[in-house]
Design a protein around this motif. Structure first.
Motif, PDB file in Angstrom:
ATOM      1  N   UNK A 171     -13.928 135.520  12.960  1.00  0.00           N
ATOM      2  CA  UNK A 171     -13.968 134.113  13.368  1.00  0.00           C
ATOM      3  C   UNK A 171     -14.292 133.203  12.192  1.00  0.00           C
ATOM      4  N   UNK A 172     -15.200 133.635  11.326  1.00  0.00           N
ATOM      5  CA  UNK A 172     -15.569 132.805  10.180  1.00  0.00           C
ATOM      6  C   UNK A 172     -14.424 132.720   9.171  1.00  0.00           C
ATOM      7  N   UNK A 173     -13.807 133.849   8.863  1.00  0.00           N
ATOM      8  CA  UNK A 173     -12.679 133.830   7.944  1.00  0.00           C
ATOM      9  C   UNK A 173     -11.521 133.014   8.477  1.00  0.00           C
ATOM     10  N   UNK A 174     -11.253 133.137   9.772  1.00  0.00           N
ATOM     11  CA  UNK A 174     -10.149 132.388  10.374  1.00  0.00           C
ATOM     12  C   UNK A 174     -10.435 130.894  10.385  1.00  0.00           C
ATOM     13  N   UNK A 175     -11.692 130.514  10.602  1.00  0.00           N
ATOM     14  CA  UNK A 175     -12.043 129.079  10.570  1.00  0.00           C
ATOM     15  C   UNK A 175     -11.767 128.482   9.198  1.00  0.00           C
ATOM     16  N   UNK A 176     -12.152 129.198   8.140  1.00  0.00           N
ATOM     17  CA  UNK A 176     -11.886 128.704   6.779  1.00  0.00           C
ATOM     18  C   UNK A 176     -10.385 128.657   6.514  1.00  0.00           C
ATOM     19  N   UNK A 177      -9.655 129.664   7.006  1.00  0.00           N
ATOM     20  CA  UNK A 177      -8.198 129.675   6.840  1.00  0.00           C
ATOM     21  C   UNK A 177      -7.571 128.451   7.506  1.00  0.00           C
ATOM     22  N   UNK A 178      -8.020 128.122   8.709  1.00  0.00           N
ATOM     23  CA  UNK A 178      -7.484 126.952   9.405  1.00  0.00           C
ATOM     24  C   UNK A 178      -7.818 125.664   8.656  1.00  0.00           C
ATOM     25  N   UNK A 179      -8.994 125.594   8.073  1.00  0.00           N
ATOM     26  CA  UNK A 179      -9.356 124.420   7.264  1.00  0.00           C
ATOM     27  C   UNK A 179      -8.427 124.266   6.069  1.00  0.00           C
ATOM     28  N   UNK A 180      -8.132 125.370   5.400  1.00  0.00           N
ATOM     29  CA  UNK A 180      -7.197 125.321   4.279  1.00  0.00           C
ATOM     30  C   UNK A 180      -5.821 124.874   4.752  1.00  0.00           C
ATOM     31  N   UNK A 181      -5.376 125.405   5.876  1.00  0.00           N
ATOM     32  CA  UNK A 181      -4.072 125.021   6.420  1.00  0.00           C
ATOM     33  C   UNK A 181      -3.989 123.518   6.640  1.00  0.00           C
ATOM     34  N   UNK A 182      -5.065 122.943   7.182  1.00  0.00           N
ATOM     35  CA  UNK A 182      -5.094 121.510   7.473  1.00  0.00           C
ATOM     36  C   UNK A 182      -5.461 120.663   6.263  1.00  0.00           C
ATOM     37  N   UNK A 183      -5.702 121.302   5.126  1.00  0.00           N
ATOM     38  CA  UNK A 183      -6.045 120.610   3.881  1.00  0.00           C
ATOM     39  C   UNK A 183      -7.298 119.750   4.039  1.00  0.00           C
TER      40      UNK A 183
END
Length: 470
Positions: A171-183
């Protein structure tokens, strides 16, 4: 807002700086190929799982709650289905479908499944927002890096304590990934990490039940929710990850090393260093080395279930922890059973999705063989993983096989034809005609396609193949 390394005060700001600074142009063709293979595998496994009881029950819940719609262009797709939903809901459902068969890929340091907590969340957001695909692969890579580093710090003791690392670390890794996706900027990412920590949960007591797939789906919903809330300005504690009362202190205790962030963003990235192990068999990964061994012995010596007096497995320390069902009665329980793995492999010569219908597990000769299977762990180190199988035949002979490197692992990956064959098997499970090579080729272009076009084409492969088999 960009945070420079000299300004870093804690783990969240270090991770935020990495996620902000990472650029899609850093990915090599090999990296993009790994991302595409992972997407193809995750999507196909979810399509295979869409008709299982857990996703169908989840679908009924969403329908009663009024959370589904069929308006093209709104929200995100439920993979392999016509319904759509808000991205948080679609990511949740696709995560359940992608994990319910336990056929999705793994990464060794995590002791869990990274792709199933990354791709549903990333694709749901990208489809909903109409994003270009170039950040999909970089977001996946960022998520893998955070998952890998957190896992190296805490996964072994965390998992042994009873946590489900796919759901928690994922969940933590995916949250950071989504943040990167959304810039998102670094400040927003720090808050997103805190919001994700507020929701991270999952227990190994749900292994062998539908609750395990729920936990994978929940990790995706956590990620989408955390990134979206942070984007909207919602705030959280900056020390939620490594503060005195933060995630590491509560979920890993004193066992977590303090230098785990030192290698964040250092070559090689976790996508290459840990890699992804694509499953050959649709059951718990803890059985796979023993399965490789017993199937090799069966092929080499023609041994069958009726020929075997007993099977002994010795494996690396901690490898048997997830195998909680010595006497399974259902297909789902059978996925977490070494006795069933050995008995079914000897009888059928293969472990496929059809191995995990209840009737397959309940065959009388299979059930009778369970007491003849004996598995023990070595007292040595937990890694590298290995398994040694000894089959004692009724005539007194003994056959031995040791396996360390798995087919399908990052060290011995499947070739394109082998991976396409797995994709075909997944689609055939739900009555979909073979489209493995086409699906793989499309997924490998995910970085070069608009997200909506990519999902539309993936969904079209399934829809057209269904029509052909009707």
């Amino acid at each position: 807002m960009q945070i420079h390394l000299t300004d870093i005060e804690n783990a969240a700001t270090r991770i935020a700086a990495f996620a902000c600074d990472f650029r899609p142009t850093r990915l090599t063709d090999a990296d993009l190929g790994l991302c595409g293979r992972s997407l193809a595998d995750t999507y196909a496994v979810a399509v295979a799982g869409r008709g299982e009881h857990a996703p169908l029950a989840a679908l009924a819940y969403l329908s009663r709650a009024g959370l589904l719609h069929n308006h093209t262009g709104q929200g995100a797709s439920l993979w392999g289905r016509s319904e759509r939903a808000a991205p948080e809901i679609a990511a949740w459902w696709n995560g359940i479908a992608g994990h319910v068969l336990d056929y999705d890929d793994v990464t060794v340091p995590m002791r869990g499944h990274p792709s199933v907590v990354l791709w549903p969340a990333l694709l749901a957001l990208a489809e909903d927002r109409g994003l270009m695909g170039e950040r999909l692969s970089s977001a996946f890579t960022v998520g893998m890096e955070v998952i890998g580093k957190l896992s190296r710090a805490m996964a072994l003791s965390h998992y042994a304590a009873g946590w489900h690392s796919t759901a928690t670390i994922g969940a933590l890794g995916a949250a950071v990934a989504c943040c990167h996706l959304l810039d998102l900027n670094a400040r927003q990412i720090v808050h997103a990490i805190g919001i994700a920590v507020a929701q991270a949960a999952g227990t190994r007591e749900n292994v062998g039940s539908e609750g395990k797939s729920f936990q994978a789906g929940h990790a995706n919903a956590v990620a989408v929710r955390a990134a979206s809330l942070a984007e909207a300005g919602f705030e959280a504690g900056a020390g939620a990850l490594d503060g005195p009362n933060g995630f590491l202190a509560l979920y890993a205790g004193d066992d977590a090393p303090h230098d785990w962030l030192a290698e964040l963003d250092e070559a090689p990235l976790e996508l290459r260093r840990s890699g992804l192990d694509v499953k050959q068999y649709p059951m718990c990964y803890a059985t796979h080395r023993a399965l490789d061994a017993v199937l090799a012995l069966r092929a080499a010596h023609g041994v069958r279930l009726d020929d075997a007096e007993r099977v002994d497995i010795t494996t690396s320390h901690g490898a048997l922890v997830p195998l909680v069902h010595p006497n399974p009665r259902t297909g789902l329980e059978g996925k977490f059973s070494m006795p069933y793995a050995m008995a079914a492999a000897l009888k059928d010569g293969a472990i496929r999705l059809t191995s995990f219908v209840d009737a397959s597990v309940q065959r009388p000769d299979i059930q009778a063989f369970f007491p003849r299977v004996h598995a023990t762990e070595s007292a040595g180190p937990a890694t590298p993983r290995w398994a040694e199988v000894t089959i004692t035949l009724r005539d007194g002979r003994q056959l031995h096989q040791r396996v360390q490197t798995l087919r399908g692992s990052a060290q011995q990956p499947l070739d394109a034809a082998e991976l396409a064959a797995k994709l075909d098997d997944c689609m055939a499970w739900t009555g979909v005609a073979a489209r493995g090579p086409e699906l793989l080729a499309l997924a490998r272009q995910c970085h070069a396609r608009p997200a909506r076009a990519l999902i539309t084409d993936l969904q079209a492969i399934v829809a057209s193949a269904v029509k052909e088999t009707a």
